[in-house]
Design an enzyme around this catalytic site. Structure first.
Site, PDB file in Angstrom:
ATOM      1  CG  HIS A   1      31.587  44.297 -19.145  1.00  0.00           C
ATOM      2  ND1 HIS A   1      30.618  44.817 -19.965  1.00  0.00           N
ATOM      3  CD2 HIS A   1      32.211  43.345 -19.885  1.00  0.00           C
ATOM      4  CE1 HIS A   1      30.658  44.216 -21.137  1.00  0.00           C
ATOM      5  NE2 HIS A   1      31.608  43.312 -21.107  1.00  0.00           N
TER       6      HIS A   1
ATOM      7  CD  GLU B   1      21.459  43.329 -21.536  1.00  0.00           C
ATOM      8  OE1 GLU B   1      20.235  43.580 -21.499  1.00  0.00           O
ATOM      9  OE2 GLU B   1      22.264  43.794 -20.699  1.00  0.00           O
TER      10      GLU B   1
ATOM     11  CB  CYS C   1      22.677  43.781  -9.484  1.00  0.00           C
ATOM     12  SG  CYS C   1      23.334  42.996 -10.971  1.00  0.00           S
TER      13      CYS C   1
END
Length: 278
Positions: A40, A124, A12
């Site tokens: 990751h 996160e 992304c």
């Protein structure tokens, strides 16, 4: 056997931005350190290490060069520790994650209690919790409605880990409604994540088998595999083409390929080529 690649798959904007920043930091004689893996994806992390961009666990392990804040973001305290090192700090936090952090802090100030929909322990999520707490809020983390505590206030704020599924958010909201809790929701699920999930579910329902590519430590890739498995029992999660087993595709006429938001195009292309060669 025909191979179909998902319409929306792979790295992304936030991941590509982080990679570009890290690669730029490694140019020439440059060296840099990322706090934890930049993204990751074990293969990408290994490639960065070979270029001089090393992953460390603490800011004080960065002795020279620059410190890169990874795409998942960090807590406010860790950010201050980075700045205290006196080295250049490159902020590669995904813009969507930054937006979620600001939303967590705002909800903490407005509601006093924040429910973070996400995976406990994920970097996160730890950042979202810390931003809400630093803004004076109490926080709980829930991946589903069953995770919600019994002693919730009458009004809470809700913020979502950017890579969570829509179903997870809806399940938590249903759990709050059952308890009579009013929720002010900041839907911070990333658009790219949602697009990948929707496209993967559609493709999985149309093929005999599907391969999901990405790190096993990647939350969004794991969710993609779960979504695909609900539509197609022959779902296989791999990190690279080397893991593909021809026996998985016996009697398959069609196979789909999708990938998590931390998976660059070259890794997808490699898997597609290996499948086509079968």
């Amino acid at each position: 056997m025909q191979v179909f690649r998902s319409k929306n798959a792979g790295a992304c904007y936030g991941v590509q931005r982080a990679l570009d920043l890290a690669l730029k930091a490694s140019e020439g004689d440059g060296s840099a350190f990322t706090l934890g893996p930049l993204i990751h994806n074990p293969q990408v992390v290994a490639e960065l290490d070979a270029r001089g961009v090393r992953a460390v666990e603490r800011p004080d392990e960065a002795t020279h060069g620059a410190i890169i804040i990874r795409s998942h973001g960090v807590t406010p305290a860790v950010r201050r520790s980075c700045e205290a090192q006196g080295l250049p700090v490159i902020d590669a936090t995904c813009p969507h994650v930054s937006r979620a952090q600001k939303a967590a802090a705002k909800l903490a100030g407005e509601c006093g209690f924040v429910v973070v929909v996400g995976e406990a322990g994920h970097p996160e999520v730890e950042g979202l919790v810390a931003y809400a707490q630093e803004a004076g809020g109490s926080v709980c983390v829930a991946e589903c409605g069953a995770d919600l505590p019994n002693d919730l206030p009458e009004h809470v704020g809700v913020v979502v880990q950017t890579t969570q599924t829509r179903d997870a958010l809806e399940d938590v909201l249903a759990g709050l409604k059952e308890r009579g809790v009013e929720a002010e929701v900041k839907d911070t699920v990333c658009t790219a994540t949602r697009q990948r999930q929707q496209a993967a579910a559609k493709l999985a329902g149309e093929v005999d088998a599907i391969v999901v590519i990405g790190g096993r430590n990647s939350a969004n890739t794991t969710h993609l595999a779960e979504i695909c498995a609900a539509e197609c029992p022959r779902t296989h999660h791999v990190e690279s083409a080397a893991e593909l087993d021809p026996a998985w595709f016996a009697d398959c006429e069609t196979v789909g390929v999708t990938a998590g938001a931390s998976t660059p195009d070259n890794q997808i292309d490699s898997v597609v080529r290996a499948l086509e060669a079968m």
